[in-house]
Scaffold this motif. Structure first.
Motif, PDB file in Angstrom:
ATOM      1  N   CYS A 261       8.149  65.150 121.657  1.00 19.63           N
ATOM      2  CA  CYS A 261       8.104  64.110 122.687  1.00 19.63           C
ATOM      3  C   CYS A 261       6.677  63.683 123.043  1.00 19.63           C
ATOM      4  CB  CYS A 261       8.809  64.621 123.939  1.00 19.63           C
ATOM      5  SG  CYS A 261      10.244  65.615 123.517  1.00 19.63           S
ATOM      6  N   ASN A 262       6.514  62.393 123.254  1.00 20.98           N
ATOM      7  CA  ASN A 262       5.295  61.786 123.787  1.00 20.98           C
ATOM      8  C   ASN A 262       4.035  62.329 123.101  1.00 20.98           C
ATOM      9  OD1 ASN A 262       3.802  60.131 125.486  1.00 20.98           O
ATOM     10  ND2 ASN A 262       3.878  61.520 127.219  1.00 20.98           N
ATOM     11  N   ALA A 282       4.914  63.133 110.638  1.00 26.83           N
ATOM     12  CA  ALA A 282       5.336  63.031 112.043  1.00 26.83           C
ATOM     13  C   ALA A 282       6.294  61.860 112.226  1.00 26.83           C
ATOM     14  CB  ALA A 282       4.112  62.840 112.937  1.00 26.83           C
ATOM     15  N   ALA A 283       7.325  62.099 113.007  1.00 24.93           N
ATOM     16  CA  ALA A 283       8.204  60.999 113.426  1.00 24.93           C
ATOM     17  C   ALA A 283       8.091  60.953 114.946  1.00 24.93           C
ATOM     18  CB  ALA A 283       9.641  61.255 112.990  1.00 24.93           C
ATOM     19  N   PRO A 284       7.230  60.073 115.459  1.00 24.00           N
ATOM     20  CA  PRO A 284       6.962  60.082 116.901  1.00 24.00           C
ATOM     21  C   PRO A 284       8.162  59.628 117.722  1.00 24.00           C
ATOM     22  CG  PRO A 284       5.310  58.804 115.675  1.00 24.00           C
ATOM     23  CD  PRO A 284       6.453  59.056 114.743  1.00 24.00           C
ATOM     24  N   CYS A 285       8.222  60.120 118.955  1.00 22.64           N
ATOM     25  CA  CYS A 285       9.203  59.536 119.882  1.00 22.64           C
ATOM     26  C   CYS A 285       8.689  59.597 121.317  1.00 22.64           C
ATOM     27  CB  CYS A 285      10.588  60.165 119.714  1.00 22.64           C
ATOM     28  SG  CYS A 285      10.882  61.652 120.605  1.00 22.64           S
ATOM     29  N   CYS A 286       9.356  58.912 122.218  1.00 25.85           N
ATOM     30  CA  CYS A 286       8.991  58.844 123.639  1.00 25.85           C
ATOM     31  C   CYS A 286       7.506  58.515 123.837  1.00 25.85           C
ATOM     32  CB  CYS A 286       9.285  60.143 124.386  1.00 25.85           C
ATOM     33  SG  CYS A 286      10.697  61.052 123.850  1.00 25.85           S
ATOM     34  N   LEU A 310       6.769  44.944 125.972  1.00 27.16           N
ATOM     35  CA  LEU A 310       5.639  45.798 126.349  1.00 27.16           C
ATOM     36  C   LEU A 310       5.853  47.207 125.785  1.00 27.16           C
ATOM     37  CD1 LEU A 310       3.006  46.053 127.936  1.00 27.16           C
ATOM     38  CD2 LEU A 310       4.361  46.650 129.954  1.00 27.16           C
ATOM     39  N   GLU A 311       7.109  47.670 125.894  1.00 26.45           N
ATOM     40  CA  GLU A 311       7.431  49.005 125.392  1.00 26.45           C
ATOM     41  C   GLU A 311       7.196  49.079 123.873  1.00 26.45           C
ATOM     42  OE1 GLU A 311      11.184  50.502 126.794  1.00 26.45           O
ATOM     43  OE2 GLU A 311      11.364  51.736 124.986  1.00 26.45           O
ATOM     44  N   ARG A 312       7.676  48.061 123.161  1.00 23.53           N
ATOM     45  CA  ARG A 312       7.504  48.069 121.697  1.00 23.53           C
ATOM     46  C   ARG A 312       6.043  47.925 121.307  1.00 23.53           C
ATOM     47  NH1 ARG A 312      12.956  45.054 119.492  1.00 23.53           N
ATOM     48  NH2 ARG A 312      14.326  46.632 120.348  1.00 23.53           N
ATOM     49  N   THR A 313       5.321  47.168 122.100  1.00 25.55           N
ATOM     50  CA  THR A 313       3.882  47.027 121.819  1.00 25.55           C
ATOM     51  C   THR A 313       3.192  48.376 122.016  1.00 25.55           C
ATOM     52  OG1 THR A 313       3.955  44.742 122.516  1.00 25.55           O
ATOM     53  CG2 THR A 313       1.785  45.770 122.481  1.00 25.55           C
ATOM     54  N   ALA A 314       3.581  49.086 123.082  1.00 27.32           N
ATOM     55  CA  ALA A 314       2.975  50.398 123.349  1.00 27.32           C
ATOM     56  C   ALA A 314       3.247  51.347 122.176  1.00 27.32           C
ATOM     57  CB  ALA A 314       3.522  50.981 124.647  1.00 27.32           C
ATOM     58  N   GLU A 315       4.461  51.302 121.650  1.00 31.14           N
ATOM     59  CA  GLU A 315       4.788  52.153 120.485  1.00 31.14           C
ATOM     60  C   GLU A 315       3.950  51.759 119.283  1.00 31.14           C
ATOM     61  OE1 GLU A 315       8.950  51.729 119.681  1.00 31.14           O
ATOM     62  OE2 GLU A 315       9.464  52.411 121.701  1.00 31.14           O
ATOM     63  N   PHE A 316       3.899  50.436 119.051  1.00 32.23           N
ATOM     64  CA  PHE A 316       3.168  49.919 117.891  1.00 32.23           C
ATOM     65  C   PHE A 316       1.683  50.309 117.978  1.00 32.23           C
ATOM     66  CE2 PHE A 316       0.352  46.379 116.711  1.00 32.23           C
ATOM     67  CZ  PHE A 316       0.552  46.345 115.341  1.00 32.23           C
ATOM     68  N   VAL A 317       1.114  50.134 119.162  1.00 31.92           N
ATOM     69  CA  VAL A 317      -0.316  50.431 119.308  1.00 31.92           C
ATOM     70  C   VAL A 317      -0.556  51.936 119.183  1.00 31.92           C
ATOM     71  CG1 VAL A 317      -2.292  50.293 120.870  1.00 31.92           C
ATOM     72  CG2 VAL A 317      -0.706  48.379 120.726  1.00 31.92           C
ATOM     73  N   THR A 318       0.309  52.739 119.819  1.00 35.06           N
ATOM     74  CA  THR A 318       0.139  54.199 119.765  1.00 35.06           C
ATOM     75  C   THR A 318       0.150  54.677 118.315  1.00 35.06           C
ATOM     76  OG1 THR A 318       1.377  54.392 121.829  1.00 35.06           O
ATOM     77  CG2 THR A 318       1.091  56.416 120.574  1.00 35.06           C
ATOM     78  N   PHE A 338      12.275  56.070 108.685  1.00 31.85           N
ATOM     79  CA  PHE A 338      13.053  57.309 108.689  1.00 31.85           C
ATOM     80  C   PHE A 338      14.407  56.980 109.314  1.00 31.85           C
ATOM     81  CE2 PHE A 338      13.219  61.901 110.469  1.00 31.85           C
ATOM     82  CZ  PHE A 338      13.798  62.361 109.302  1.00 31.85           C
ATOM     83  N   VAL A 339      15.420  57.773 108.985  1.00 26.43           N
ATOM     84  CA  VAL A 339      16.751  57.478 109.534  1.00 26.43           C
ATOM     85  C   VAL A 339      16.754  57.751 111.035  1.00 26.43           C
ATOM     86  CG1 VAL A 339      19.187  58.096 109.413  1.00 26.43           C
ATOM     87  CG2 VAL A 339      17.793  58.135 107.361  1.00 26.43           C
ATOM     88  N   PRO A 340      17.219  56.807 111.842  1.00 31.39           N
ATOM     89  CA  PRO A 340      17.196  57.050 113.286  1.00 31.39           C
ATOM     90  C   PRO A 340      18.101  58.201 113.709  1.00 31.39           C
ATOM     91  CG  PRO A 340      18.216  54.930 112.781  1.00 31.39           C
ATOM     92  CD  PRO A 340      17.784  55.521 111.488  1.00 31.39           C
ATOM     93  N   LEU A 341      17.674  58.899 114.709  1.00 31.30           N
ATOM     94  CA  LEU A 341      18.488  59.969 115.294  1.00 31.30           C
ATOM     95  C   LEU A 341      19.566  59.363 116.171  1.00 31.30           C
ATOM     96  CD1 LEU A 341      16.230  62.702 116.882  1.00 31.30           C
ATOM     97  CD2 LEU A 341      18.086  63.056 115.298  1.00 31.30           C
ATOM     98  N   GLU A 342      20.604  60.156 116.421  1.00 31.87           N
ATOM     99  CA  GLU A 342      21.668  59.608 117.262  1.00 31.87           C
ATOM    100  C   GLU A 342      21.183  59.345 118.688  1.00 31.87           C
ATOM    101  OE1 GLU A 342      21.394  62.402 115.746  1.00 31.87           O
ATOM    102  OE2 GLU A 342      22.720  63.985 116.453  1.00 31.87           O
ATOM    103  N   HIS A 343      20.182  60.116 119.165  1.00 36.16           N
ATOM    104  CA  HIS A 343      19.773  59.915 120.554  1.00 36.16           C
ATOM    105  C   HIS A 343      18.503  59.077 120.706  1.00 36.16           C
ATOM    106  CE1 HIS A 343      18.084  63.840 119.286  1.00 36.16           C
ATOM    107  NE2 HIS A 343      17.004  63.315 119.793  1.00 36.16           N
ATOM    108  N   THR A 344      17.980  58.538 119.620  1.00 34.60           N
ATOM    109  CA  THR A 344      16.844  57.638 119.748  1.00 34.60           C
ATOM    110  C   THR A 344      16.847  56.631 118.607  1.00 34.60           C
ATOM    111  OG1 THR A 344      14.456  57.439 119.492  1.00 34.60           O
ATOM    112  CG2 THR A 344      15.398  59.499 118.761  1.00 34.60           C
ATOM    113  N   PRO A 345      16.537  55.393 118.896  1.00 37.08           N
ATOM    114  CA  PRO A 345      16.495  54.392 117.828  1.00 37.08           C
ATOM    115  C   PRO A 345      15.193  54.472 117.033  1.00 37.08           C
ATOM    116  CG  PRO A 345      15.999  53.372 119.931  1.00 37.08           C
ATOM    117  CD  PRO A 345      16.238  54.815 120.204  1.00 37.08           C
ATOM    118  N   LYS A 346      14.296  55.371 117.424  1.00 38.50           N
ATOM    119  CA  LYS A 346      12.993  55.441 116.766  1.00 38.50           C
ATOM    120  C   LYS A 346      13.152  55.912 115.322  1.00 38.50           C
ATOM    121  CE  LYS A 346      11.319  54.728 120.839  1.00 38.50           C
ATOM    122  NZ  LYS A 346      11.088  55.752 121.808  1.00 38.50           N
TER     123      LYS A 346
END
Ligand SMILES: C[S@@+](CC[C@H](N)C(=O)[O-])C[C@H]1O[C@@H](n2cnc3c(N)ncnc32)[C@H](O)[C@@H]1O
Length: 389
Positions: A261-262, A282-286, A310-318, A338-346
């Motif tokens: 996470c994060n 690494a497959a980042p999330c949160c 804004l959220e997607r931009t934050a992910e993209f920039v991170t 990577f294949v998305p997890l059931e609890h996150t679309p990441k």
């Protein structure tokens, strides 16, 4: 006597050619190797096509080889009646039991105990990287007692197979390709699905003397995973309770951090870089760190007023900054789906492959500085960690 051995070998070869072969066991070993006890063989799908996975069980350590059908037949010709004096062949049509004595041999045929070829049956074709019959999959609740993937675990099953496929491809293309020993650390291993599959693939499919360590903050998960590792006799797999940021890495060839996470992803990337790992995955999330820092640049004001953008931009920039920081640290990077997890679309995966140190340091530094300036970012955790090194 040879007639029965020949017949047994011919039956084995025909079952492989006809895709009815399920598994083979050679026992009653009386050869020169004081440690070898048995050979277990089963079909396995590899990138080069179907192979026979031969696992050589010894009382010290096991080794494995993927053989072609002619190589497997040759192995049987060399050893049956000379080193191994009993053999059991399971096909989807019949079982065959061969016993070789001093003077006579017996070949018995019986109805099939197992119904379908274990890794080649229709519903398993798409998921060829992980052996669906593995005990750990049952123990982790991915498969049921009949070895079928539970409906609720289909996404996870897909993800496990995709991960092993990606890992196998990365190792093949890295200096680790021909290694016989490996050390892998999985940061934030959670319930251990991917950690178990990694160990099983490297140890039992490739015969690598691998040490896999799962690092996980939640004690109950660590205990459960260690119990299943013991029950699976996965002696090189261990789970340790710990915090990624504080975990002391020893020699690490492959560092994995999936959905940590994060900024735990940054801690894991940093640990991998410091340990000089050959491969970092690494497959980042949160992504929570940058969003509150971002001040929409004038030209994007009417776009980033929408929370989701804004959220997607934050992910993209991170993740862009993480990738650049890996490159600056001497890794060539790839961003994969990577294949998305059931609890996150990441579903983004960042891969770093150790390369010679970059001569683009100042160029990358400028790029990082410009991105930060553009979005008014003050601090990114991986950058901070690397700057304190
Ligand atoms: C979403 S799960 C992912 C599990 C696994 N890697 C996977 O992809 O299936 C994230 C796991 O990381 C663990 N975790 C998060 N931050 C951590 C930290 N700083 N140190 C150790 N474990 C952490 C959580 O307890 C959780 O079990």
């Amino acid at each position: 006597m040879n007639e029965n051995i020949d017949k047994f070998i011919d039956t084995f070869a025909a079952s492989v050619a006809g895709e009815t072969f399920i598994k083979l066991t050679l026992g009653n070993y009386k050869g020169p190797d004081e440690h070898l006890q048995k050979i277990h063989a089963r079909p396995i799908d590899t990138k080069k096509g179907t192979r026979l996975y031969f696992l050589y069980r010894s009382d010290t350590s096991d080794t494995a080889k993927n053989l072609t059908a002619p190589e497997a037949v040759e192995q049987l010709r060399r050893s049956l009646g000379k080193e191994f004096f009993s053999a059991h062949l399971f096909t989807s049509e019949n079982d065959f039991q061969l016993e070789v004595g001093k003077r006579n041999s017996r070949l018995n045929e019986a109805k099939p105990t197992l119904k379908k070829p274990s890794s080649l049956s229709h519903d398993r074709e798409k998921h060829r990287w992980v052996d669906q019959d593995s005990f750990y999959l049952k123990a982790l609740g991915i498969t049921n007692d009949e070895g079928k993937v539970r409906d609720r675990s289909q996404d996870k099953w897909r993800q496990i197979n995709k991960f092993v496929e990606i890992l196998a491809g990365l190792i093949d293309k890295s200096p680790l390709a021909d290694t016989k020993e490996l050390s892998v650390v999985d940061m934030g291993s959670g319930k251990g699905y991917l950690t178990f599959a990694t160990y099983d693939y490297l140890r039992n499919v490739n015969g690598i003397d691998v040490k896999v360590t799962g690092v996980e903050a939640r004690e109950e998960l660590v205990e459960k995973c260690n119990e299943i590792a013991r029950a699976s006799e996965f002696t090189g797999l261990a789970f340790i309770k710990g915090n990624i940021a504080e975990f002391e890495l020893g020699r690490t060839d492959i560092l994995v951090a999936l959905h940590a996470c994060n900024t735990a992803t940054d801690d894991a990337l940093y640990k991998g870089i410091v340990a000089d790992a050959s491969i970092i995955i690494a497959a980042p999330c949160c992504h929570q760190e940058l969003r509150p820092q971002i001040k929409p640049p004038e030209m994007l004001r009417d776009v980033l007023k929408h929370g989701i953008m804004l959220e997607r931009t934050a992910e993209f920039v991170t993740d862009s900054l993480r990738s650049l920081l890996l490159e600056r640290s001497g890794y060539s990077t790839k961003m994969l789906d990577f294949v998305p997890l059931e609890h996150t679309p990441k579903n983004l995966m960042i891969v770093g492959m150790r390369s010679t140190s970059t001569n683009r340091t100042s160029e990358i530094d400028n790029e990082i500085a410009e991105i930060k300036r553009f979005y008014s970012i003050k601090e990114q955790h991986l950058e901070t960690l690397l700057s304190q090194r």
